[in-house]
Scaffold this motif. Structure first.
Motif, PDB file in Angstrom:
ATOM      1  N   GLY B 396       0.841  -1.200   0.000  1.00 37.04           N
ATOM      2  CA  GLY B 396       0.000   0.000   0.000  1.00 37.04           C
ATOM      3  C   GLY B 396       0.868   1.239   0.000  1.00 37.04           C
ATOM      4  N   CYS B 397       1.877   1.206   0.844  1.00 31.01           N
ATOM      5  CA  CYS B 397       2.763   2.359   0.954  1.00 31.01           C
ATOM      6  C   CYS B 397       3.532   2.565  -0.358  1.00 31.01           C
ATOM      7  CB  CYS B 397       3.716   2.111   2.115  1.00 31.01           C
ATOM      8  SG  CYS B 397       4.626   3.571   2.582  1.00 31.01           S
ATOM      9  N   GLY B 398       3.984   1.426  -0.925  1.00 32.12           N
ATOM     10  CA  GLY B 398       4.722   1.477  -2.178  1.00 32.12           C
ATOM     11  C   GLY B 398       3.882   2.067  -3.297  1.00 32.12           C
ATOM     12  N   ILE B 399       2.650   1.605  -3.400  1.00 32.78           N
ATOM     13  CA  ILE B 399       1.776   2.106  -4.470  1.00 32.78           C
ATOM     14  C   ILE B 399       1.538   3.594  -4.309  1.00 32.78           C
ATOM     15  CG2 ILE B 399      -0.577   2.002  -5.410  1.00 32.78           C
ATOM     16  CD1 ILE B 399      -0.560  -0.989  -4.764  1.00 32.78           C
ATOM     17  N   SER B 400       1.238   3.988  -3.035  1.00 34.54           N
ATOM     18  CA  SER B 400       1.005   5.420  -2.800  1.00 34.54           C
ATOM     19  C   SER B 400       2.229   6.226  -3.245  1.00 34.54           C
ATOM     20  CB  SER B 400       0.756   5.687  -1.313  1.00 34.54           C
ATOM     21  OG  SER B 400      -0.242   4.825  -0.845  1.00 34.54           O
ATOM     22  N   SER B 401       3.408   5.726  -2.824  1.00 32.60           N
ATOM     23  CA  SER B 401       4.639   6.458  -3.167  1.00 32.60           C
ATOM     24  C   SER B 401       4.814   6.499  -4.671  1.00 32.60           C
ATOM     25  CB  SER B 401       5.846   5.770  -2.525  1.00 32.60           C
ATOM     26  OG  SER B 401       5.632   5.664  -1.139  1.00 32.60           O
ATOM     27  N   LEU B 425      -5.659   4.073   6.051  1.00 29.83           N
ATOM     28  CA  LEU B 425      -7.050   3.735   6.369  1.00 29.83           C
ATOM     29  C   LEU B 425      -7.467   2.443   5.679  1.00 29.83           C
ATOM     30  CD1 LEU B 425      -9.749   4.698   7.650  1.00 29.83           C
ATOM     31  CD2 LEU B 425     -10.281   5.703   5.429  1.00 29.83           C
ATOM     32  N   LEU B 426      -7.176   2.391   4.385  1.00 29.55           N
ATOM     33  CA  LEU B 426      -7.594   1.216   3.616  1.00 29.55           C
ATOM     34  C   LEU B 426      -6.939  -0.062   4.164  1.00 29.55           C
ATOM     35  CD1 LEU B 426      -7.562   2.630  -0.022  1.00 29.55           C
ATOM     36  CD2 LEU B 426      -9.535   2.093   1.419  1.00 29.55           C
ATOM     37  N   VAL B 427      -5.623   0.037   4.432  1.00 31.46           N
ATOM     38  CA  VAL B 427      -4.907  -1.142   4.919  1.00 31.46           C
ATOM     39  C   VAL B 427      -5.467  -1.586   6.265  1.00 31.46           C
ATOM     40  CG1 VAL B 427      -2.686  -1.957   5.808  1.00 31.46           C
ATOM     41  CG2 VAL B 427      -2.788  -0.737   3.627  1.00 31.46           C
ATOM     42  N   ALA B 435      -1.317  -4.256  10.879  1.00 31.80           N
ATOM     43  CA  ALA B 435      -0.971  -3.831   9.526  1.00 31.80           C
ATOM     44  C   ALA B 435      -1.144  -2.327   9.384  1.00 31.80           C
ATOM     45  CB  ALA B 435      -1.858  -4.569   8.522  1.00 31.80           C
ATOM     46  N   GLY B 436      -2.202  -1.808  10.022  1.00 33.15           N
ATOM     47  CA  GLY B 436      -2.460  -0.358   9.964  1.00 33.15           C
ATOM     48  C   GLY B 436      -1.305   0.417  10.577  1.00 33.15           C
ATOM     49  N   ALA B 437      -0.860  -0.069  11.754  1.00 33.47           N
ATOM     50  CA  ALA B 437       0.230   0.626  12.442  1.00 33.47           C
ATOM     51  C   ALA B 437       1.500   0.587  11.590  1.00 33.47           C
ATOM     52  CB  ALA B 437       0.473  -0.023  13.798  1.00 33.47           C
ATOM     53  N   THR B 438       1.782  -0.601  11.024  1.00 32.73           N
ATOM     54  CA  THR B 438       2.954  -0.739  10.152  1.00 32.73           C
ATOM     55  C   THR B 438       2.855   0.241   8.988  1.00 32.73           C
ATOM     56  OG1 THR B 438       2.782  -3.077  10.668  1.00 32.73           O
ATOM     57  CG2 THR B 438       4.358  -2.443   8.958  1.00 32.73           C
ATOM     58  N   SER B 439       1.655   0.261   8.413  1.00 30.09           N
ATOM     59  CA  SER B 439       1.424   1.151   7.278  1.00 30.09           C
ATOM     60  C   SER B 439       1.663   2.604   7.683  1.00 30.09           C
ATOM     61  CB  SER B 439      -0.014   0.942   6.782  1.00 30.09           C
ATOM     62  OG  SER B 439      -0.294   1.838   5.758  1.00 30.09           O
ATOM     63  N   ALA B 440       1.219   2.955   8.893  1.00 28.48           N
ATOM     64  CA  ALA B 440       1.401   4.329   9.364  1.00 28.48           C
ATOM     65  C   ALA B 440       2.890   4.664   9.447  1.00 28.48           C
ATOM     66  CB  ALA B 440       0.750   4.486  10.744  1.00 28.48           C
ATOM     67  N   LEU B 441       3.677   3.754  10.053  1.00 30.26           N
ATOM     68  CA  LEU B 441       5.116   3.990  10.185  1.00 30.26           C
ATOM     69  C   LEU B 441       5.791   4.094   8.815  1.00 30.26           C
ATOM     70  CD1 LEU B 441       5.918   1.603  13.163  1.00 30.26           C
ATOM     71  CD2 LEU B 441       6.225   4.109  13.108  1.00 30.26           C
ATOM     72  N   LEU B 442       5.439   3.161   7.936  1.00 29.63           N
ATOM     73  CA  LEU B 442       6.041   3.160   6.594  1.00 29.63           C
ATOM     74  C   LEU B 442       5.686   4.439   5.830  1.00 29.63           C
ATOM     75  CD1 LEU B 442       5.519  -0.549   5.429  1.00 29.63           C
ATOM     76  CD2 LEU B 442       7.676   0.612   5.982  1.00 29.63           C
ATOM     77  N   SER B 443       4.420   4.859   6.002  1.00 26.81           N
ATOM     78  CA  SER B 443       3.990   6.058   5.276  1.00 26.81           C
ATOM     79  C   SER B 443       4.784   7.282   5.717  1.00 26.81           C
ATOM     80  CB  SER B 443       2.495   6.313   5.523  1.00 26.81           C
ATOM     81  OG  SER B 443       1.751   5.263   5.000  1.00 26.81           O
ATOM     82  N   VAL B 444       4.977   7.378   7.061  1.00 23.09           N
ATOM     83  CA  VAL B 444       5.738   8.527   7.560  1.00 23.09           C
ATOM     84  C   VAL B 444       7.166   8.477   6.990  1.00 23.09           C
ATOM     85  CG1 VAL B 444       6.720   9.584   9.613  1.00 23.09           C
ATOM     86  CG2 VAL B 444       4.351   8.786   9.624  1.00 23.09           C
ATOM     87  N   ALA B 445       7.737   7.242   7.009  1.00 32.29           N
ATOM     88  CA  ALA B 445       9.106   7.100   6.502  1.00 32.29           C
ATOM     89  C   ALA B 445       9.172   7.468   5.015  1.00 32.29           C
ATOM     90  CB  ALA B 445       9.574   5.669   6.729  1.00 32.29           C
TER      91      ALA B 445
END
Lengths: 237, 890
Positions: B396-401, B425-427, B435-445
């Motif tokens: 999810g993070c990769g696609i967004s990026s 949110l979607l994840v 998974a949401g928390a991971t996604s949050a951390l990855l997104s910030v990074a």
């Protein structure tokens, strides 16, 4: 066979309600042979109309009619007429006979029956009816060789007083009042003991036994206080 | 206005019913003591002997004498049940034999040690359950128990004495006992007995002596026992006033170690307040992740149920609000809540007790400190699912990026943040909190790496962005938490809805079932996919014997117990827990209709919710079975009624069709006979009448026989005078007996006898007719009657040629005649009819030739009818003399 109207004024009129034409035919023949006038009806409806319009002195009624129960006819008839009713029924229909008698029929005859039996019953009923109409009684009745004075309430045989208990006397007087007529157990219990006792048929057996002991020459083979098995009793004077 | 003091009729009815149930149940007397050695068993035996002396059937089911002679002496003379040998871990233990006790069914059974735990493999795990079954079977029981074994006092005693016993008895068993006898001994005397070695100590004696039998302990235990007895007496005194809704107690099970502690506390409180109490579990997302905790809490819930609580699991978005609403709905006034010590983050929130109080200010809250569960930093979760979630977060993070990087010149940074948040949110909606928390951390990074200048580096040039990161992380984490919780609740709602839908479908499908087979088929088909277990059904036959009718195999022994007791058994219950399946009775309003067996397919932990679902399903199936049963009953009745109607119609039609021509014939013949005719014609006409009469008799016999054989004859029994019946019979015979001499022999004091006079007259007419036909003119026919204590004898004898030797019995067969080809008419139906009528009265009829003693020649036949007789009813009241005339001489 039409009878001249001048004759019918004197001759007793009998309405025969019977759906079997052959039976109706020989009953009519027997009645007319004795000089009576007979009208035949085949249904409950026609029977009631005939009873209402012919002013009969007697009704002979078959219990099994095509359009309904003979018992219903008796009940409806009793609403407007006290004409005697002789019921014709099969042997196995004791409960029907009792129902018809309780509803107001006066006597019954079991099929098959002979003309002599039939005419004997018819004559008794006609006589009873006529006597009631005349209502002339000196208060004295004879049953066999026993004399009952209904006014003085005395019973005697050959001038010797017979001792009866109150219930025995009451039972006898009820039977005398309806002499010749079949009284069901229920009717007798109701008149002698009262409505609370209609199921106590053993009272009746015991008191009828007592009465026979006192009135009949041979109590085991009574000539006057007759048993109609499964139905009730009849007094033949 | 006066307050209506009348008792509520429903309540009265319930009390009456309970009283009735109690009357059928055996009585339980408990000999209650503060601790071992006070003499409970001895006291029990003293009372038992007193009962035995009064003639009560006293049996010693199991009495522990511990080798004490005085106790042993008390047992002498009392019959004892043999114990049952049970193999247990290589040893053989002798146990109380419940089945032998039930089979023996004594008036009073002695069973020591109410708190005893049975060896694994027994029917019930606990002895009090054995005793419960004995009481249910109507057997009175005496038993003994110590105060430390009472469930609600178990932990108190443990804290007092430092010794914790594992064998406990639920308080409701103790409270439901009909009598409690307190066996009391002052501590000094007890210590004296202990010193003399008169007290049996089961466990390591030295430890027990040190810890347990300290005087202070004994005093405390004695006080506890006295107080508990006093409470019971108090409760009895106030028994008229039922439990009040006021002051109801509710315990909320905490996600903590030892939830049982809270449950016990609540049970004690409710017991003191004499009120109903509730135990509730609020299901939150956290619970669904921790299987061990979930199991522990469900066990606690079950424990609460065993202590008499009403239990519920509530779906909880907001725990405090859920509790407040439930408390309001159930008129709870005191709520017991367990509070775990605050940790660093949750310290920011107010405690659960405060939050509940804020929602429902009227409640009294008891907040009790409980230990937080020991758990790993990350609770163990399914790794497969987790790694899937992680992967999804990364993707999810990769696609967004990947989408955003080419547009970085066009899109403002705040919008980029927004778009990342969408992916978080979607994840988290799809894959849960982790998974949401991971996604949050990855997104910030990723946001830092790709967009914050300097790009493609984690360095940050402007410290402003640090704030952006923190806020972004905070928002993303919150989103993931909220959406995961939303998802959990959606799941819970879906589960609930699925159950409701399943029930609805089941009832719909069952409503269409018309036969037992269809009900079974539908029940199996509907249930199997929904309960994660193999479903089997056992239904009783007409003889009340259970048999397996479909689905998975059923252990019929367990099923039979469930069927007879109407209670669930098997896995996860208190009865026969060793069996592999869970057995549920199919209890319908009228009776138990069968047994449902569920063999779990995997790890199966039915929560109360699930159990309720199952029992609702069972009730639906039971209702369907009952409905089908009554439909069948009604149909059978209808068919038999129609059959009877048909037979009756047929018989009366035949009767009518045969009689009408006979009546006509008879009538016409008699008309003819009454005409003045020539002598020859006259005699012919008379003969015609005679034959018609005979024909009529024959038809009557045939029809009567048909009626009797169709079994539809209803006897019109009435009290009859035999003399009268004889008289009527002779009159019915008329001229047929004219050529014979008839003698009647009826004792004057013959009592009335009950029978159907019309039918018995038929019998007598037939017998007399035979006598008239088969004896020469001038013979004597005797009709006699005799009363025996339980029967009436009617005898018809003649002085004719007698009966063919050896054929007396054959005469009663249909269509048989004494003389094979005689000139005498008749088809031999008469005697068969006689026998049928007498049998219908429950009597017998037999025939014999009468031999005169002087010569061997038969001098006639004798028919004997024996009818059962009971004493006649009371005679009419005295009929006083009415006439003053003197009594008759005769």
């Amino acid at each position: 066979m039409p009878v001249p109207s001048s004759l019918s004024a004197l001759a007793p009129t009998v309405v025969v309600i019977e759906d079997e034409a052959q039976i109706a035919r020989f009953v009519s023949l027997a009645l007319e042979g004795e000089g009576m006038v007979s009208h035949v009806a085949g249904t409950v409806r026609d029977g009631l109309i005939a009873a209402g319009t012919r002013q009969p002195d007697l009704l002979i009624l078959d219990l099994g009619l095509p359009d309904g129960d003979g018992i219903v006819l008796v009940r409806e008839l009793r609403a407007f007429s006290d004409v005697p009713v002789l019921v014709l029924s099969a042997r196995t229909q004791e409960s029907d006979k009792v129902a018809a008698l309780d509803a107001g029929a006066d006597d019954y005859l079991t099929k098959p029956f002979g003309v002599a039996e039939l005419m004997a019953r018819v004559r008794v009923l006609l006589r009873r009816h006529a006597r009631q109409d005349a209502s002339s009684r000196d208060g004295k009745v004879t049953v066999g060789d026993v004399e009952i004075d209904l006014v003085a309430r005395e019973v005697s045989r050959g001038g010797e007083a017979l001792h009866l208990t109150p219930i025995e006397y009451r039972l006898l007087s009820v039977l005398i009042r309806h002499a010749g007529k079949v009284l069901t157990h229920r009717q007798l219990l109701l008149e002698v003991w009262g409505p609370a006792y209609v199921e106590h048929s053993h009272y009746l057996r015991i008191y009828m036994g007592h009465l026979r002991q006192k009135l009949e020459a041979d109590p085991a083979q009574p000539q006057h206080l007759l048993t109609e098995t499964g139905v009730g009793y009849r007094l033949v004077p | 206005m006066p307050i209506d003091q009348r008792p509520d009729p429903d309540q009265l009815l319930a009390e009456l019913k309970a009283e009735e149930a109690r009357a059928q149940r055996g009585r339980l007397k408990v000999f209650f003591g503060a601790n071992a050695g006070v003499g409970k068993t001895y006291a029990m035996l003293v009372q038992a002997r007193a009962q035995a002396a009064q003639g009560v059937d006293v049996v010693a089911g199991l009495v522990e004498t511990h080798g004490r002679l005085e106790t042993q002496a008390m047992l002498d003379g009392l019959p004892a049940l043999p114990r049952r040998a049970m193999p247990h871990q290589g040893r053989t233990l002798s146990e109380f034999d419940l089945d032998a006790a039930l089979a023996r069914a004594p008036g009073l059974l002695l069973v020591d040690e109410l708190a005893h735990s049975n060896v694994a493999g027994s029917r019930h795990p606990k002895r009090w359950q054995d005793i419960d079954e004995l009481l249910a079977a109507g057997i009175d029981v005496y038993t003994t128990v110590n105060v430390q074994h009472l469930e609600s006092l178990n932990d108190v005693v443990g804290q007092l004495t430092g010794v914790r016993v594992r064998e406990t008895v639920p308080d409701h068993v103790f409270d439901a006992a009909d009598d409690v006898v307190l066996v009391d001994l002052p501590p000094d005397e007890l210590l004296g007995r202990l010193a003399e070695g008169k007290v049996y100590l089961a466990e390591a004696a030295s430890r027990a002596r040190e810890h347990f039998f300290r005087k202070s302990n004994l005093i405390a235990l004695r006080e506890l026992a006295l107080r508990r007895t006093a409470e019971r007496v108090d409760a009895e005194r106030r028994a008229s006033g039922s439990a009040t809704a006021e002051g109801r107690v509710m315990v909320v099970l905490p996600y903590a170690e030892q939830p049982d502690r809270l449950v016990r506390h609540a049970a004690r409180l409710a017991g003191r307040l004499k009120t109903d109490w509730f135990a509730v579990l609020v299901e939150s997302p956290r619970l669904s992740r921790d299987a061990a905790m979930r199991a522990r809490l469900f066990a606690a819930l079950k424990f609460a149920e065993s202590l008499g609580a009403e239990t519920a699991t509530l779906p909880g978005r907001d725990v405090a609000a859920t509790i407040a609403v439930y408390a309001g709905e159930h008129e709870v006034s005191t709520v017991i809540i367990g509070e775990t010590p605050r940790r660093w983050l949750s310290g920011l929130r107010s405690g659960l007790a405060e939050r509940v109080l804020a929602q429902a200010p009227g409640l009294a809250i008891q907040s009790i400190r409980v230990n937080a569960p020991e758990r790993a930093w990350w609770p163990p979760v399914d790794l497969g699912r987790r790694s899937g979630g992680m992967l999804a977060a990364a993707i999810g993070c990769g696609i967004s990026s990947a989408l955003l990087v080419p547009l970085s010149k066009v899109v403002e940074l705040p919008n980029v943040v927004m778009l990342y948040l969408v992916s978080v949110l979607l994840v988290s909606v799809r894959f849960g909190r982790t998974a949401g928390a991971t996604s949050a951390l990855l997104s910030v990074a990723a946001f830092d790496f790709f967009f914050v200048p300097p790009q493609l580096s984690f360095n940050v040039s402007d410290t402003q962005y640090l704030l952006t990161f923190i806020v972004m992380l905070g928002v993303a984490l919150t989103i993931s938490q909220l959406s995961a919780r939303l998802r959990f609740q959606a799941d819970a709602a879906t589960r609930r809805e699925r159950r409701t839908a399943a029930l609805y479908e089941l009832s719909q499908a069952l409503a269409a079932a018309l036969t037992h087979e269809q009900v079974v088929e539908i029940a199996l088909a509907q249930l199997a996919p929904r309960v994660d277990a193999d479903v089997g059904l056992a239904l009783p036959s007409r003889e009340e014997v259970l048999s397996h009718v479909g689905g998975a195999p059923v252990d019929l022994a367990v099923a039979d117990w469930v069927f007879r007791h109407g209670q669930p058994a098997g896995r996860g219950t208190g009865t026969l827990p060793a069996s592999s399946a869970y057995y549920l009775p199919l209890a319908a309003p009228v009776r138990v209709r069968g047994v449902l067996a569920l063999t779990p397919r995997g790890d199966w932990q039915p929560g109360p919710e699930h159990e309720r679902f199952l029992s609702t399903c069972a009730a639906q199936i039971a209702l369907a079975l009952e409905r089908v049963h009554f439909v069948e009953v009604a149909q059978e009745a209808l068919v038999s009624m129609q059959g009877e109607q048909l037979r009756n119609n047929l018989l009366s039609t035949i009767s009518h069709d045969l009689r009408t021509p006979l009546t006509v014939l008879h009538g016409l013949a008699s008309t003819l006979a009454s005409q003045p005719l020539a002598e020859v014609s006259q005699s012919l006409a008379v003969q015609l009448v005679d034959e018609t009469r005979r024909m009529n008799e024959l038809v009557a016999n045939l029809l009567d026989m048909a009626r009797l054989q169709s079994g539809e004859v209803r006897l019109r029994r009435d009290w009859q005078s035999v003399e009268e019946v004889f008289g009527a019979t002779l009159r019915a015979m008329g001229q047929r007996l004219a050529a014979h001499r008839v003698v009647l022999a009826v004792p004057a004091d013959l009592p009335l006898v009950e029978f159907d006079a019309v039918l018995i007259e038929r019998v007598l007419v037939n017998l007399l007719d035979n006598a008239a036909k088969y004896t020469p003119a001038g013979s004597t026919i005797t009709l006699a009657a005799r009363a025996e204590p339980a029967s009436l004898l009617l005898l018809v004898s003649d002085t004719g040629p007698g009966l063919p030797t050896g054929q007396e019995e054959a005469l009663f067969a249909k269509f048989s005649r004494g003389t094979a080809e005689g000139s005498i008419g008749g088809v031999g139906l008469g005697l068969a009819l006689c026998r049928a009528i007498v049998h219908a009265h429950g009597g017998t009829i037999s025939a014999a030739s009468v031999n005169a003693k002087t010569n061997d020649e038969a001098v006639g036949a004798m028919f004997t009818i024996r009818l059962p007789r009971r004493p006649p009813p009371a005679l009419p009241n005295a009929d006083p003399d009415f006439f003053a005339s003197p009594p008759e001489a005769a």
